[in-house]
Design an enzyme around this catalytic site. Structure first.
Site, PDB file in Angstrom:
ATOM      1  N   LYS A  33     -26.707 -23.305 -48.919  1.00 43.40           N
ATOM      2  CA  LYS A  33     -25.545 -22.990 -49.761  1.00 43.40           C
ATOM      3  C   LYS A  33     -24.396 -23.967 -49.482  1.00 43.40           C
ATOM      4  O   LYS A  33     -24.186 -24.347 -48.335  1.00 43.40           O
ATOM      5  CB  LYS A  33     -25.159 -21.544 -49.422  1.00 43.40           C
ATOM      6  CG  LYS A  33     -23.859 -21.076 -49.958  1.00 43.40           C
ATOM      7  CD  LYS A  33     -23.505 -19.687 -49.436  1.00 43.40           C
ATOM      8  CE  LYS A  33     -22.474 -19.770 -48.334  1.00 43.40           C
ATOM      9  NZ  LYS A  33     -21.579 -18.626 -48.227  1.00 43.40           N
ATOM     10  N   LYS A  50     -24.061 -16.138 -39.083  1.00 38.58           N
ATOM     11  CA  LYS A  50     -22.837 -16.561 -38.408  1.00 38.58           C
ATOM     12  C   LYS A  50     -22.898 -16.353 -36.904  1.00 38.58           C
ATOM     13  O   LYS A  50     -22.129 -16.963 -36.162  1.00 38.58           O
ATOM     14  CB  LYS A  50     -21.625 -15.796 -38.975  1.00 38.58           C
ATOM     15  CG  LYS A  50     -21.194 -16.259 -40.353  1.00 38.58           C
ATOM     16  CD  LYS A  50     -19.782 -15.772 -40.661  1.00 38.58           C
ATOM     17  CE  LYS A  50     -19.266 -16.319 -41.976  1.00 38.58           C
ATOM     18  NZ  LYS A  50     -17.904 -15.872 -42.283  1.00 38.58           N
ATOM     19  N   LYS A  83     -17.719 -24.251 -47.009  1.00 40.64           N
ATOM     20  CA  LYS A  83     -16.576 -24.954 -46.418  1.00 40.64           C
ATOM     21  C   LYS A  83     -16.708 -25.063 -44.909  1.00 40.64           C
ATOM     22  O   LYS A  83     -16.001 -25.844 -44.281  1.00 40.64           O
ATOM     23  CB  LYS A  83     -15.272 -24.240 -46.789  1.00 40.64           C
ATOM     24  CG  LYS A  83     -15.193 -22.782 -46.357  1.00 40.64           C
ATOM     25  CD  LYS A  83     -14.034 -22.064 -47.047  1.00 40.64           C
ATOM     26  CE  LYS A  83     -14.123 -20.560 -46.841  1.00 40.64           C
ATOM     27  NZ  LYS A  83     -13.411 -19.772 -47.800  1.00 40.64           N
TER      28      LYS A  83
HETATM   29  P1  AMP Z   1     -16.010 -17.155 -48.795  1.00 39.02           P
HETATM   30  O1  AMP Z   1     -15.659 -18.581 -48.878  1.00 39.02           O
HETATM   31  O2  AMP Z   1     -17.190 -16.883 -47.935  1.00 39.02           O
HETATM   32  O3  AMP Z   1     -14.835 -16.247 -48.518  1.00 39.02           O
HETATM   33  O4  AMP Z   1     -16.506 -16.776 -50.259  1.00 39.02           O
HETATM   34  C1  AMP Z   1     -15.634 -16.448 -51.308  1.00 39.02           C
HETATM   35  C2  AMP Z   1     -16.389 -16.220 -52.599  1.00 39.02           C
HETATM   36  O5  AMP Z   1     -17.002 -17.436 -53.039  1.00 39.02           O
HETATM   37  C3  AMP Z   1     -17.517 -15.197 -52.472  1.00 39.02           C
HETATM   38  O6  AMP Z   1     -17.570 -14.435 -53.665  1.00 39.02           O
HETATM   39  C4  AMP Z   1     -18.737 -16.039 -52.330  1.00 39.02           C
HETATM   40  O7  AMP Z   1     -19.894 -15.394 -52.781  1.00 39.02           O
HETATM   41  C5  AMP Z   1     -18.394 -17.228 -53.227  1.00 39.02           C
HETATM   42  N1  AMP Z   1     -19.103 -18.434 -52.778  1.00 39.02           N
HETATM   43  C6  AMP Z   1     -18.951 -19.078 -51.587  1.00 39.02           C
HETATM   44  N2  AMP Z   1     -19.781 -20.134 -51.512  1.00 39.02           N
HETATM   45  C7  AMP Z   1     -20.469 -20.156 -52.686  1.00 39.02           C
HETATM   46  C8  AMP Z   1     -21.482 -21.015 -53.219  1.00 39.02           C
HETATM   47  N3  AMP Z   1     -21.948 -22.054 -52.527  1.00 39.02           N
HETATM   48  N4  AMP Z   1     -21.955 -20.746 -54.462  1.00 39.02           N
HETATM   49  C9  AMP Z   1     -21.484 -19.701 -55.182  1.00 39.02           C
HETATM   50  N5  AMP Z   1     -20.550 -18.846 -54.727  1.00 39.02           N
HETATM   51  C10 AMP Z   1     -20.038 -19.065 -53.502  1.00 39.02           C
END
Ligand code: AMP
Ligand code: TRP
Length: 329
Positions: free
Chosen positions: A193, A112, A196
């Site tokens: 990965k 990041k 968003k």
């Molecule tokens: P975040 O959007 O970074 O707050 O992530 C929220 C949750 O979603 C966390 O547990 C991440 O590990 C999971 N997560 C986000 N992107 C992915 C992805 N591409 N595949 C699997 N899990 C994800």
């Protein structure tokens, strides 16, 4: 035996299928047997600049998506991180127990911050706040996607460090990472990965994408050369990713999917996958709209925060006592 489960998602944009498969689906599953705390981690979201109106909207949207996906506020605590101020306070304490070197090794921070002229100090100390989120409820289990594994390891180290220095106190939490779907990949690049924050919306399925957009994004998803629908992440990362999504949203195993599409080309498989996704997300979207327009969210969040504050205040008092803070009177 019932365990304590905690997790959180940042309100920093529209949630994706990666968030759903990697995290929220497991939240829903775990709530049946365990005492659950599911937060919207707004204090984490502000580690990168957020527009106030967008933060407000995204915060409500994530909370409503939790409920729309099946999190039941009668049995799970659903709330905003910033409504439980003890998180920030324990977060500061955890920062003082964390070594600079540990934070420097965090790959999410490296990703990041790379290429940026100026990086906020909050982004750097973010994992210490995440540790506080988990430890303040003495959570046993933390359902997350693969990318959070390193942060969980730091949390475990910090719990152990505190216990060693000040006496046994914190539960050392375990990650709960799904076997399939822990890392859903981008639709335009099977080595990245799904996220968003990717500037290309074609690279992800947002949980609120309309059905036709979902179908179109899947039909345009990059696929590996060759034509067989087989699960082989090392050699066929893109088809393997689409198969994982199919499996997670249909309940079929990878083998059943491979058998169904044996001898067929990608086109039919992708068309069906689009329909599988629409069938999964359309009911969720309907429920989401109902929740948003019902006006019930603010009461649910207030109740969740109140219960969470009770537990968090008790833990924080114990931490302060152990560390030698002077009690108030
Ligand atoms: P975040 O959007 O970074 O707050 O992530 C929220 C949750 O979603 C966390 O547990 C991440 O590990 C999971 N997560 C986000 N992107 C992915 C992805 N591409 N595949 C699997 N899990 C994800
Ligand atoms: N760091 C997590 C992410 O980016 C979000 C998060 C904050 C979290 N606090 C947490 C996840 C506590 C699990 C437990 O996805």
């Amino acid at each position: 035996m019932a365990k304590k489960v905690l997790s959180g998602i940042q309100p920093s944009g529209s949630l994706t299928l990666g968030n759903y498969i990697g995290a929220i689906k497991n939240f829903v599953k775990l709530q049946e047997e365990h005492e659950c705390y599911f937060m919207v981690v707004d204090l984490h979201a502000i580690t990168v600049s957020q527009d106030p109106a967008a933060l407000r909207e995204n915060s409500e949207s994530v909370a409503a998506l939790y409920l729309a996906a099946g999190i039941n506020p009668q049995i799970s605590n659903v709330y905003m991180q910033s409504h439980v101020p003890q998180h920030a306070e324990l977060g500061w304490i955890m920062t003082t127990l964390t070594a600079m070197g540990e934070l420097e090794r965090m790959t999410q921070f490296k990703d990041k911050s790379s290429g940026k002229d100026s990086v906020g100090a909050g982004l750097f100390v973010y994992p210490s706040l995440m540790a506080a989120d988990i430890l303040i409820y003495n959570a046993d289990l933390v359902p997350v996607g693969e990318d959070q594994k390193q942060h969980l390891e730091l949390t475990r180290d910090l719990a152990g460090r505190f216990n060693h220095r000040f006496g046994e106190f914190f539960t050392v939490p375990e990650p709960y990472i799904p076997e399939v779907g822990a890392r859903i990949m981008s639709l335009d690049d099977g080595t990245k990965k799904m996220s968003k924050s990717n500037p290309n919306p074609g690279s992800y399925i947002a949980l609120l994408d309309p059905p036709d957009v979902i179908r179109k994004k899947i039909s345009r998803a990059t696929t590996d050369s060759g034509r067989e629908v087989i699960f082989d992440p090392a050699n066929k990362p893109e088809i393997s990713n689409l198969m994982s999504i199919y499996a997670e949203c249909s309940g079929m195993t990878l083998q059943q999917i491979a058998d169904r599409y044996e001898g067929q080309m990608y086109g039919g498989f992708k068309k069906d996958l689009g329909e599988v996704l629409v069938a999964t997300l359309e009911p969720l979207q309907q429920k989401y709209q109902e929740i948003r327009s019902s006006g019930a969210l603010s009461d649910i969040l207030a109740e969740g925060a109140e219960r969470a504050r009770g537990v968090a205040a008790q833990t924080l008092a114990g931490v302060k006592e152990k560390m030698g803070f002077l009690p108030l009177r």
